[in-house]
Design a protein around this motif. Structure first.
Motif, PDB file in Angstrom:
ATOM      1  N   PHE A  33       0.826  -1.200   0.000  1.00 37.62           N
ATOM      2  CA  PHE A  33       0.000   0.000   0.000  1.00 37.62           C
ATOM      3  C   PHE A  33       0.865   1.256   0.000  1.00 37.62           C
ATOM      4  N   MET A  34       0.302   2.349  -0.505  1.00 39.54           N
ATOM      5  CA  MET A  34       0.943   3.655  -0.399  1.00 39.54           C
ATOM      6  C   MET A  34       0.676   4.241   0.983  1.00 39.54           C
ATOM      7  N   ALA A  35       1.635   5.012   1.468  1.00 39.28           N
ATOM      8  CA  ALA A  35       1.461   5.715   2.739  1.00 39.28           C
ATOM      9  C   ALA A  35       0.944   7.124   2.523  1.00 39.28           C
ATOM     10  N   ASP A  36       1.221   7.682   1.349  1.00 40.96           N
ATOM     11  CA  ASP A  36       0.796   9.047   1.035  1.00 40.96           C
ATOM     12  C   ASP A  36       0.639   9.156  -0.478  1.00 40.96           C
ATOM     13  N   LYS A  37      -0.282  10.007  -0.904  1.00 43.18           N
ATOM     14  CA  LYS A  37      -0.529  10.120  -2.338  1.00 43.18           C
ATOM     15  C   LYS A  37       0.638  10.746  -3.091  1.00 43.18           C
ATOM     16  N   SER A  38       1.564  11.378  -2.377  1.00 43.17           N
ATOM     17  CA  SER A  38       2.743  11.940  -3.032  1.00 43.17           C
ATOM     18  C   SER A  38       3.614  10.846  -3.654  1.00 43.17           C
ATOM     19  N   GLU A  39       3.430   9.601  -3.241  1.00 43.30           N
ATOM     20  CA  GLU A  39       4.180   8.486  -3.843  1.00 43.30           C
ATOM     21  C   GLU A  39       3.845   8.309  -5.314  1.00 43.30           C
ATOM     22  N   LEU A  40       2.724   8.862  -5.735  1.00 42.44           N
ATOM     23  CA  LEU A  40       2.347   8.744  -7.145  1.00 42.44           C
ATOM     24  C   LEU A  40       3.431   9.316  -8.048  1.00 42.44           C
ATOM     25  N   ARG A  41       4.214  10.263  -7.538  1.00 42.51           N
ATOM     26  CA  ARG A  41       5.289  10.870  -8.328  1.00 42.51           C
ATOM     27  C   ARG A  41       6.319   9.833  -8.746  1.00 42.51           C
ATOM     28  N   LEU A  42       6.423   8.733  -8.005  1.00 44.23           N
ATOM     29  CA  LEU A  42       7.425   7.719  -8.291  1.00 44.23           C
ATOM     30  C   LEU A  42       6.995   6.746  -9.383  1.00 44.23           C
ATOM     31  N   ILE A  43       5.727   6.771  -9.747  1.00 43.28           N
ATOM     32  CA  ILE A  43       5.198   5.770 -10.666  1.00 43.28           C
ATOM     33  C   ILE A  43       5.645   6.047 -12.092  1.00 43.28           C
ATOM     34  N   ASN A  44       6.007   4.996 -12.793  1.00 45.29           N
ATOM     35  CA  ASN A  44       6.425   5.108 -14.183  1.00 45.29           C
ATOM     36  C   ASN A  44       5.324   5.752 -15.036  1.00 45.29           C
ATOM     37  N   GLY A  45       5.683   6.748 -15.834  1.00 47.58           N
ATOM     38  CA  GLY A  45       4.737   7.411 -16.716  1.00 47.58           C
ATOM     39  C   GLY A  45       4.151   8.697 -16.170  1.00 47.58           C
ATOM     40  N   VAL A  46       4.266   8.922 -14.874  1.00 47.76           N
ATOM     41  CA  VAL A  46       3.716  10.137 -14.269  1.00 47.76           C
ATOM     42  C   VAL A  46       4.576  11.339 -14.648  1.00 47.76           C
ATOM     43  N   GLU A  47       3.918  12.433 -15.039  1.00 41.69           N
ATOM     44  CA  GLU A  47       4.625  13.637 -15.456  1.00 41.69           C
ATOM     45  C   GLU A  47       4.165  14.828 -14.614  1.00 41.69           C
ATOM     46  N   LEU A  48       5.118  15.665 -14.255  1.00 41.39           N
ATOM     47  CA  LEU A  48       4.815  16.824 -13.402  1.00 41.39           C
ATOM     48  C   LEU A  48       3.871  17.804 -14.077  1.00 41.39           C
ATOM     49  N   SER A  49       3.850  17.820 -15.404  1.00 39.49           N
ATOM     50  CA  SER A  49       3.037  18.788 -16.141  1.00 39.49           C
ATOM     51  C   SER A  49       1.546  18.624 -15.851  1.00 39.49           C
ATOM     52  N   TRP A  50       1.105  17.431 -15.516  1.00 38.76           N
ATOM     53  CA  TRP A  50      -0.318  17.214 -15.229  1.00 38.76           C
ATOM     54  C   TRP A  50      -0.578  16.623 -13.837  1.00 38.76           C
ATOM     55  N   LEU A  51       0.488  16.331 -13.097  1.00 35.39           N
ATOM     56  CA  LEU A  51       0.308  15.659 -11.808  1.00 35.39           C
ATOM     57  C   LEU A  51      -0.454  16.504 -10.797  1.00 35.39           C
TER      58      LEU A  51
END
Length: 328
Positions: free
Chosen positions: A188-206
């Protein structure tokens, strides 16, 4: 032999040196004393601000329990809890905001304990991943379809406990080859900020997408309270129900002032009924809430303290399951 006049001169110089040294020591001691007094005052003020935040937490816990008992568990936005709380106190004040944590998309819902991982996913997990894709597609950010598939598959791989890579996903081999290597959580994730680590995620739309997301710790519960979704985060309702953003906004705006009394009343709404949701999908919608987040900020003299407290409601008992300092 030194003359008496010269001896008196030397004695005077020695006395002046002693006076200078004592003056320097006294000044240093005075400065340190003032620093210690200021430090002690700051610690006192910070501790007082902290205890005010703890007091707000205790008050919120009792208020939630009273709310559940008085409303028979039906939670909606026209109840007092949904209003921002501002309470002045001597020397400062308390600001507090109670948030329904089931009015957002729980990322941990994409961890399916019944799935074997990789391409062998359960039907329920595939349906939840489709809802997540809907959320990204409805964001209005023109995220490419390939990116949507990459992020959703990589999320599934991030949660599952094996190394079987999904079609567009990523496992340890992908993350180990990066400049700053790391491994998939497989949990499980501890915080939604972990989404930044996921492959394919881009800061432009995160950042815009993050407003619709949340993380409920150590649970893959996937239930949306249809009474606490507002027009601003109606994209979550649209994604989970598989309807358009305009239809979701219509459902929210036409909702009774005191919300739907039962999930069946919500499912009977024309826009929802037309989707012919499966039994599993219908279970995603409820009028009750099991998780609340209290965001509090206290002021005392020159000190401030911010605290986020996550409450869980279980059989009319309200317990604190996590605390996070800052963020309000």
């Amino acid at each position: 032999m030194m003359r008496p006049a010269k001896q008196r001169g030397v004695a005077l110089i020695i006395v002046l040196l002693i006076v200078a040294i004592v003056s320097v020591l006294a000044t240093e001691m005075g400065g340190r004393l003032q620093l210690q007094v200021k430090r002690a005052a700051n610690i006192k003020n910070s501790n007082q601000a902290y205890w005010y935040a703890v007091g707000a937490e205790q008050y919120a816990s009792k208020a939630i329990k009273t709310l559940i008992e008085a409303s028979d568990g039906v939670i909606h936005l026209n109840q007092p809890w949904a209003e921002d709380f501002v309470f002045p106190i001597e020397g400062g004040g308390i600001e507090a905001q109670l948030v329904d944590m089931q009015a957002c998309f729980n990322l941990n819902a994409l961890k399916d304990t019944s799935s074997t991982g990789g391409i062998n996913r359960s039907t329920e997990l595939n349906a939840r991943l489709t809802a997540f894709k809907n959320l990204l597609n409805n964001s209005g950010l023109d995220i490419p379809s390939f990116t949507v598939d990459t992020v959703s598959d990589s999320l599934a791989d991030w949660f599952d406990a094996d190394d079987n890579m999904s079609t567009y996903g990523a496992e340890d081999s992908e993350y180990e080859g990066r400049q700053f290597p790391y491994l998939a959580a497989n949990n499980f994730m501890a915080d939604k900020s972990e989404l930044r680590l996921i492959n394919g995620v881009e800061l432009s739309w995160l950042q815009p997408v993050m407003a619709s997301l949340c993380v409920l710790p150590a649970t893959n519960q996937f239930v949306l309270n249809v009474n606490t979704v507002n027009e601003e985060n109606s994209a979550v309702l649209a994604a989970m129900a598989g309807i358009t953003l305009s239809d979701a906004a219509d459902v929210v705006n036409s909702r009774p002032p005191e919300g739907f009394k039962t999930p069946a009343e919500f499912l009977a709404v024309q826009q929802i009924q037309a989707k012919n949701l499966s039994v599993e999908q219908k279970a995603w919608f409820d009028v009750k809430t099991d998780y609340f987040m209290l965001k509090s900020k206290t002021h005392y003299n020159n000190a401030t303290f911010s605290l986020q407290t996550l409450f869980k409601v279980e059989q009319q008992n309200v317990t604190v399951i996590s605390r996070q300092f800052g963020g309000f």
